[in-house]
Design a protein around this motif. Sequence first.
Motif, short mmCIF file in Angstrom:
data_model
loop_
_atom_site.label_atom_id
_atom_site.label_comp_id
_atom_site.label_asym_id
_atom_site.label_seq_id
_atom_site.Cartn_x
_atom_site.Cartn_y
_atom_site.Cartn_z
N ALA A 1 4.20 -1.27 6.85
CA ALA A 1 5.43 -1.67 6.16
C ALA A 1 6.57 -1.81 7.16
N GLN A 2 6.50 -1.03 8.23
CA GLN A 2 7.51 -1.12 9.28
C GLN A 2 7.03 -1.95 10.47
N ASN A 3 5.87 -2.57 10.33
CA ASN A 3 5.29 -3.35 11.42
C ASN A 3 5.17 -2.51 12.69
N PHE A 4 4.90 -1.25 12.52
CA PHE A 4 4.86 -0.34 13.67
C PHE A 4 3.49 0.32 13.74
N THR B 1 0.82 -1.21 0.00
CA THR B 1 0.00 0.00 0.00
C THR B 1 0.85 1.25 0.00
N SER B 2 0.43 2.21 -0.78
CA SER B 2 1.07 3.52 -0.80
C SER B 2 0.28 4.53 0.02
N ALA B 3 -0.81 4.07 0.65
CA ALA B 3 -1.65 4.98 1.43
C ALA B 3 -0.93 5.36 2.71
N PHE C 1 6.34 -3.25 -0.34
CA PHE C 1 5.49 -2.97 0.82
C PHE C 1 4.77 -1.64 0.70
N THR C 2 5.42 -0.64 0.07
CA THR C 2 4.84 0.70 0.06
C THR C 2 4.68 1.32 -1.33
N TYR D 1 -5.91 2.65 -6.50
CA TYR D 1 -4.56 2.20 -6.84
C TYR D 1 -3.64 2.42 -5.64
N SER D 2 -4.26 2.60 -4.46
CA SER D 2 -3.48 2.77 -3.24
C SER D 2 -3.13 1.43 -2.61
N TYR D 3 -3.85 0.38 -3.01
CA TYR D 3 -3.58 -0.98 -2.55
C TYR D 3 -3.39 -1.86 -3.77
N PHE D 4 -2.47 -2.79 -3.68
CA PHE D 4 -2.09 -3.59 -4.85
C PHE D 4 -1.48 -4.90 -4.37
N GLN D 5 -1.39 -5.86 -5.26
CA GLN D 5 -0.86 -7.16 -4.88
C GLN D 5 0.64 -7.09 -4.59
N HIS D 6 1.03 -7.74 -3.51
CA HIS D 6 2.42 -7.75 -3.08
C HIS D 6 3.22 -8.73 -3.94
N GLU D 7 4.50 -8.50 -4.07
CA GLU D 7 5.34 -9.38 -4.89
C GLU D 7 5.33 -10.81 -4.35
N TYR D 8 5.20 -10.99 -3.03
CA TYR D 8 5.17 -12.35 -2.49
C TYR D 8 3.94 -13.10 -3.00
N ALA D 9 2.82 -12.39 -3.08
CA ALA D 9 1.60 -13.02 -3.59
C ALA D 9 1.81 -13.49 -5.03
N VAL D 10 2.46 -12.68 -5.84
CA VAL D 10 2.70 -13.05 -7.23
C VAL D 10 3.63 -14.26 -7.30
N GLN D 11 4.67 -14.27 -6.48
CA GLN D 11 5.61 -15.40 -6.48
C GLN D 11 4.90 -16.70 -6.12
#
Length: 630
Positions: A78-81, A69-71, A368-369, A276-286
Amino acid sequence: MRRRLYIISAALWLLLAPTACEEYLDVNKNVDAPAYVDGYLYLAGIQQAYQGLYYDVRATAPLAQMMGTSATYFNVYAQNFYPTGRDEGGELWRLTYFLQGMNLENLIKQSEAAGEWTLAGIGYAIKAFSWDQLTKMHGDLPMTDAYVPGLLSHDYDYQSEIYPQVRAWAYKAVEYLEKEDLTNYGTKISANDYIYGGDKAKWIKFAYGVIVRNLASLSNKTNFNTAYAQELIDAAAKSFATSADDATLRIAGGGTTAPYSEFNNFWGTFRPNLSYSYFQHEYAVQVFTGTVPKYDQATGNKTPVAGNTYYPYELAAKQIICDTAIITQAGHYDPRVAVKLATADDPTYSGIDNAFAVKKRKYLGGSFTGTSGPIGTAPSFYGRNASSSYAGTTHDGTGRWLYRDNAPYILMTCAELKFCLAEAYWKIGDKTAAFEAFKAGVKEDIAFTAKYITPGTKGSATGGDKITTALFTTLANQYAAGPFVDGLPTGDFSLSHIMMQKWVALYPWGAQEAWVDMRKYHYDISYSGEYPSQASGAWTINILNQKWDTDPTKVYKGLYLAPAQVQNRKSTYNLLNQGSPCFRIRPRYNSEYMWNKPSLEILTPISGLADNYQCSIPWFAYPGDLPTTN
């Protein structure tokens, strides 16, 4: 253990305050807020509150590496914070305590008093479901005294007390639903029950499903086999049998013609919450495409491969879900990727009924972002490299699959429960039964996926799914019979197959449960001792020590958290985390952090007021009892 809340939470205050002012309010009686409401009238509102689950997927999906997410409102994950002073990730708290809250309590109590056992049973099933979700997300909660009138302080209960209570509510639901009910409801329940339309048999299965979910999160505890496994297996036998039993909340949709915006799905195009603020993560694609890379264990880097313009890195020798590099062989391609993930390929839908064209499509994931990932740019969930558009010559129409204006909200599926059962069998050493449940889980998720396909119009860039239902079914049958499901050698079958297929089945609507699984397996972090900590070698202030994919004990192949030792991950968490990933989301700020600081302060093993409270491992993820100190 319980801890005293010294100041009433905001949500509870709002619920209880009217009773304190009753005499005053009688001066001008509010006909819109009568003193007594028939129980069935609560039902629709209580159920519709479940759209809040999708609100919080925006927090849990990035944590489970389903979404990036870029939101700015949510990219703290993204920082787990999770900082105090903000309410992101707090909708489930609001849903349970306030939106359902006393409405659900009144429904249950009034129905019990009137002998309306069906309605009371549905109420208890809903209560068990909501509280199970709530404690898994936030950990310890005010439970026992949550709705006691007149209290100005409330107790905090630990998960070791909340978990059995959730199951007790679910068993109470079954007891009432199986009880003879002489009430003539007419259409009072069927017209207000947007999940099962008053079908008692399905509500009983739902209650048992909650029990399965609850117990499955305890599968990595040292006493799972002796204390929980058989109860899970017994409950699973009485729960969902096929995808026809799936728990979904139907909504009206309607787009611009809907009388209220909320009649449309939270993820649909009319309500641009994903945009377009949320999108599939690269891990999901892998995972979905069978392109989990191989990492050099000396450097943590991927190995470039010349000549491959789509995926320019050497792949891991063993892929768990599929192998899309072999598209010419039946059964190696998983067609769920064509539905669950988005691709910018074939913008005019010309190949939606052509198997070879569908298999050749490229899928790209973001970081992540940001949408820019290691091999390209992730599209929106609607399949374009642009924000969602509802109208124009090129647009996304009403959306696609679960990202559609009239798509139902998904609460729980048969596929998910089959994988819970498979994991339980695996844990007790019955690999044969585990394999059968595993295969059933994959096939039920295929049925679930197909159910919500709405193909676009061939030759028109106006939204919809980029595959026909008929083609999906053909490819799915080949996949189910192929080397990753029915044809999987039993000697290769592993816990990774169960948990990663479950992750795929939960994508992305069930990110909450996927995050539960990742946390109970401690994100596949490498450590010594009973549980991960800085002292056990799990992390330093700058880097996580994660298992390599070649480690047979690693569950989620390809999963590396943000500060891991591999390429495209070598970042750091917020310094306040002291190197640890997030293991819970803080309680809702506008409730607990405005009103209940004294009670949060005395929570253990990490104080609820500590800068790293979000790193406090919940009871369900400890192998044994909760330690008193971190």
